[in-house]
Design a protein around this motif. Sequence first.
Motif, PDB file in Angstrom:
ATOM      1  N   ALA A 123       4.701   6.758  -4.642  1.00 28.00           N
ATOM      2  CA  ALA A 123       4.848   6.294  -5.677  1.00 28.00           C
ATOM      3  C   ALA A 123       3.904   7.980  -6.275  1.00 28.00           C
ATOM      4  CB  ALA A 123       4.429   5.557  -6.726  1.00 28.00           C
ATOM      5  N   GLU A 124       2.510   7.999  -6.091  1.00 30.25           N
ATOM      6  CA  GLU A 124       1.507   9.408  -5.807  1.00 30.25           C
ATOM      7  C   GLU A 124       1.912  10.746  -5.158  1.00 30.25           C
ATOM      8  OE1 GLU A 124      -1.858  10.855  -7.597  1.00 30.25           O
ATOM      9  OE2 GLU A 124      -1.160   9.367  -7.476  1.00 30.25           O
TER      10      GLU A 124
ATOM     11  N   ARG B 186       2.876  13.265  -7.501  1.00 32.14           N
ATOM     12  CA  ARG B 186       2.256  14.986  -7.000  1.00 32.14           C
ATOM     13  C   ARG B 186       3.666  16.050  -7.155  1.00 32.14           C
ATOM     14  NH1 ARG B 186      -3.730  13.534  -3.498  1.00 32.14           N
ATOM     15  NH2 ARG B 186      -4.366  12.288  -5.485  1.00 32.14           N
ATOM     16  N   ARG B 187       4.321  15.949  -6.534  1.00 27.36           N
ATOM     17  CA  ARG B 187       5.581  16.441  -6.522  1.00 27.36           C
ATOM     18  C   ARG B 187       6.043  17.394  -7.201  1.00 27.36           C
ATOM     19  NH1 ARG B 187      10.021  13.484  -4.710  1.00 27.36           N
ATOM     20  NH2 ARG B 187      10.616  13.100  -6.701  1.00 27.36           N
ATOM     21  N   ASP B 188       6.348  16.383  -8.464  1.00 26.85           N
ATOM     22  CA  ASP B 188       6.890  16.350  -9.561  1.00 26.85           C
ATOM     23  C   ASP B 188       6.034  17.509 -10.422  1.00 26.85           C
ATOM     24  OD1 ASP B 188       9.239  15.033  -9.218  1.00 26.85           O
ATOM     25  OD2 ASP B 188       8.356  13.767 -10.154  1.00 26.85           O
TER      26      ASP B 188
ATOM     27  N   GLU C 135       1.258  -1.468  -0.323  1.00 21.30           N
ATOM     28  CA  GLU C 135      -0.112  -0.091   0.161  1.00 21.30           C
ATOM     29  C   GLU C 135       0.913   1.286   0.199  1.00 21.30           C
ATOM     30  OE1 GLU C 135      -0.176  -2.394   2.041  1.00 21.30           O
ATOM     31  OE2 GLU C 135      -2.584  -3.260   2.449  1.00 21.30           O
ATOM     32  N   MET C 136       1.858   1.199   0.846  1.00 25.31           N
ATOM     33  CA  MET C 136       2.716   3.047   1.274  1.00 25.31           C
ATOM     34  C   MET C 136       3.098   2.602  -0.485  1.00 25.31           C
ATOM     35  SD  MET C 136       2.093   3.239   3.836  1.00 25.31           S
ATOM     36  CE  MET C 136       3.383   5.264   3.686  1.00 25.31           C
TER      37      MET C 136
ATOM     38  N   TRP D 254      -0.246  17.125  -2.868  1.00 21.81           N
ATOM     39  CA  TRP D 254       0.637  17.199  -2.604  1.00 21.81           C
ATOM     40  C   TRP D 254       0.613  16.562  -1.499  1.00 21.81           C
ATOM     41  CZ3 TRP D 254       4.326  18.721   1.372  1.00 21.81           C
ATOM     42  CH2 TRP D 254       5.535  18.261   1.598  1.00 21.81           C
ATOM     43  N   TYR D 255      -0.078  17.607  -0.108  1.00 18.75           N
ATOM     44  CA  TYR D 255      -0.348  17.848   0.931  1.00 18.75           C
ATOM     45  C   TYR D 255      -0.813  16.541   1.677  1.00 18.75           C
ATOM     46  CZ  TYR D 255       2.080  20.516   5.301  1.00 18.75           C
ATOM     47  OH  TYR D 255       3.356  20.207   5.318  1.00 18.75           O
ATOM     48  N   GLU D 256      -1.978  17.136   0.801  1.00 20.40           N
ATOM     49  CA  GLU D 256      -3.147  15.556   1.277  1.00 20.40           C
ATOM     50  C   GLU D 256      -2.536  14.332   1.216  1.00 20.40           C
ATOM     51  OE1 GLU D 256      -5.867  15.565  -2.096  1.00 20.40           O
ATOM     52  OE2 GLU D 256      -6.803  17.465  -1.015  1.00 20.40           O
ATOM     53  N   MET D 257      -1.438  13.959   0.224  1.00 25.87           N
ATOM     54  CA  MET D 257      -0.694  12.764   0.155  1.00 25.87           C
ATOM     55  C   MET D 257       0.463  12.499   1.483  1.00 25.87           C
ATOM     56  SD  MET D 257      -0.883   9.731  -1.606  1.00 25.87           S
ATOM     57  CE  MET D 257      -2.426  10.505  -2.516  1.00 25.87           C
TER      58      MET D 257
END
Length: 843
Positions: A246-247, A251-253, A240-241, A331-334
Amino acid sequence: MPRLILKCPYLKSGTEKVAAHLSNLITYMATRSGVEKLSKGNSNLPSTVNQEELIKQIIKEFPGSKNLFEYEDYIENKTIENASEFITISLEQNLDKIGQRKNYVDYIANRPRVERMGPHGLFTGGDDEIVLSRIAEEVANHTGNVWIPIISLRREDSISTGYDIAESWHNMLSYFAPEIAASMKIPIQNFRWYAAFHNESHHPHVHMVCYSVNHADGYLTKKGIEKMKSGLVKNIFKNEMQIIYAEQTQRRDQLKEESKGVFVKLISEMKSDAVQNPKIEELLLHLSERLKHTKGKKVYGYLQPNLKVIVDEIADELSKEEKVAEAYELWYEMREEVLHSYMDTLPERLLLSQQKEFKSIKNMIIAEADKIAKGIVDLEKLDNAEAERFNDNLIETDEIEIMESSSAFEYEPIVDELEDEPDFENHYVFVKWTDEYKQARDYLFGTDDILQDFEKALKLFITEAERGNVLATFDIGRIYADGLGVEKNPDKANNHYVKALAGFQEVESIKAWKYTEYRIGKMFATGLGTEKNYQKAAQWFDLSADKKYKYAQYSLGALYHRGQGVEQDFQTAFALYLKSAKQGFPYADYEVAKMYRDGVGTDKDEMKSNQHFQKAFRGLEHLEKTSHDDKIQYRLGWMLQNGIGTEIDIARAKEYFEKSAKMGNTFSGYALAKLILKEENPSKEEVQKAIKFLKSVAEDDCNDFNSIRPLASYALGKIYLEGKCVAKDINQAVLFLMKSAKENNQWASYQLGKLFLQGNEITKDTDKAVFYLTKAAEQGNQFAQYILGKMYLLGKDVLRDKELAIKWLTKSAEQGNEYAKFFLDNLDKLSQPSFLFSKWFRI
């Protein structure tokens, strides 16, 4: 979202009461059984008044208990059972505070539902038997602090991850123990730990006892607890992690790209006096003025604190822009999903400027301000950097597409699997896996017991072919085609393929047989022994597929998928792949997984996609063990390299590529070479091996390598151009880039166009530059289109041609090129030479 609860209290030493408590604790953890359970009839009744009063007292004394899973269950459904579960676990998790209370030892000694691993439930690293009384005495008499971590999971999570049995916890904690020791600042050689698994109905949990043989060791901080919890989450919820990380990376990129896009737009607005964010403009110009008088490296880490404050302010203003703000929120949500997996209380959100992960955004701001300070915004340099990044990503994407659709993946099935084999008595040709043929294959591929020996394989194949075995004739063709123990000889290879095709057709005339129909179809599809003819291939595959032959179903599905010899039909392709997969062919599982992943021929279904990828990987592993086939080895290596159907494992990927490359598999050799050259510090021998292979492909004009040859040539060109793994050699670079460009590699043409245009490392040649840039542009390269458009618009090195400029800039902008959009938005101004030298900018 995966989540566990970790409490890590500790018991101080030094009193008889605590020593007795520690002794009882060890016994409790190992043997807690026999307490009478609530009957099912009463468990769902409302909680009692006494329970509710006790819970209020517990929450008052231990407010942290509100973070327990059991408290969440109790609040949601206030039953006797949920109240009892919460009271029990909250007392356990606060035993450092209540350990000396009068009745606690009696209470813990009779706790139920420990899972035994022998006479009791206590375990530690290794398989040595634990003597409970000795350990109890050892812990009770310990003169230092003893930590008593409690790790709790939700029942559904423990089942889905396999942590609903003691053995899983034993294996994981044995592996994870050094990280626990490091978190507690205990040298691993001094670290001792014991644990027991309590299989509670809702929230299974593990009790641990940890200490150092040196009583002076050990110190556990809040950060140490977070580190332990983070490590446990990564180990228990690794699948799961991996998806979440990866997500998060994606989102960072995306945030970095959005920030860069806003800055490019801001610069263009500054040029056209149409600034939409005057605050950023003011700060950026202020920073640029200050940088004029700054010496040393102009990156964030080297700036004076007062300049860092300005950069931070610009970054935070940038984060308020709509697109950047949306990307930062995503990004912050993830990020908070990850934090929530091991933190009870989430920390306050930070401003963008305070996030260490986005230092590159601040360095981008500094670089832009520095260019303004120098009176330059160098779009040429900016778009070159962008092109290189895009280039590397696209090349990787192109390679994936080539590899996924490549015949290098194809596998020839074993005829022994068939039940309707014709009677070959009195026939001078036959198709049969005789013992002699099997032995020849063993020497060709090598087995656990037989060393690979191409010479012996060839001799046995020749003998078997002379007896009339068509399979051996085909394999002799393969040996000469790939140069396995012999010089490559395309003519000899083709002669044997022609004989093999005639042999398969002769056998088919004896009796219509699904296996020969499939093999004939394959030869027409690949152009072996005949001209490539997809229409005929489809006809032969169709005959075999009608007989429910899974390999033919798969191959026919591939033709429908690509529209070769038949009208492209994704639904039919998917149906054929699925039929083959249901019969256990892992190649078909792979294609089904791709179609579920991409929503092609069927609805998107990530879960089914992952299931089929995993099934494909397991099936291929099984096939490889029995066949040692180079094509299977290549696909396994590729899946391990890219984390498809399994976890990424570069070391194992290289092993499979090595085996496959020994069989002359060009795709494996190429993949292996790329892996070696990507390594941080490859050995000289490895680098030489990689370059030797790339050259063997790039310089071999005898074989058609289905797009690998131009890729190999391009890789060599880049290697010699950059001088990273070998001495820089511009002549060699140009030689290999030209070979690649000749075979229509757009990036090779683009690189050559830039080299001839810039004239830094080779003699400038505008005609050649325009030739190669035009070739790349016509193949859809947005950066070549942009450079040509800019040249024609500004009349730089070529005659000004506004019509051509608009043509190429439009094509580039349609692919999302921000620089091309800027020029299109400012066509009239940029056409005037006076605009080229504004107050701050030079283009």
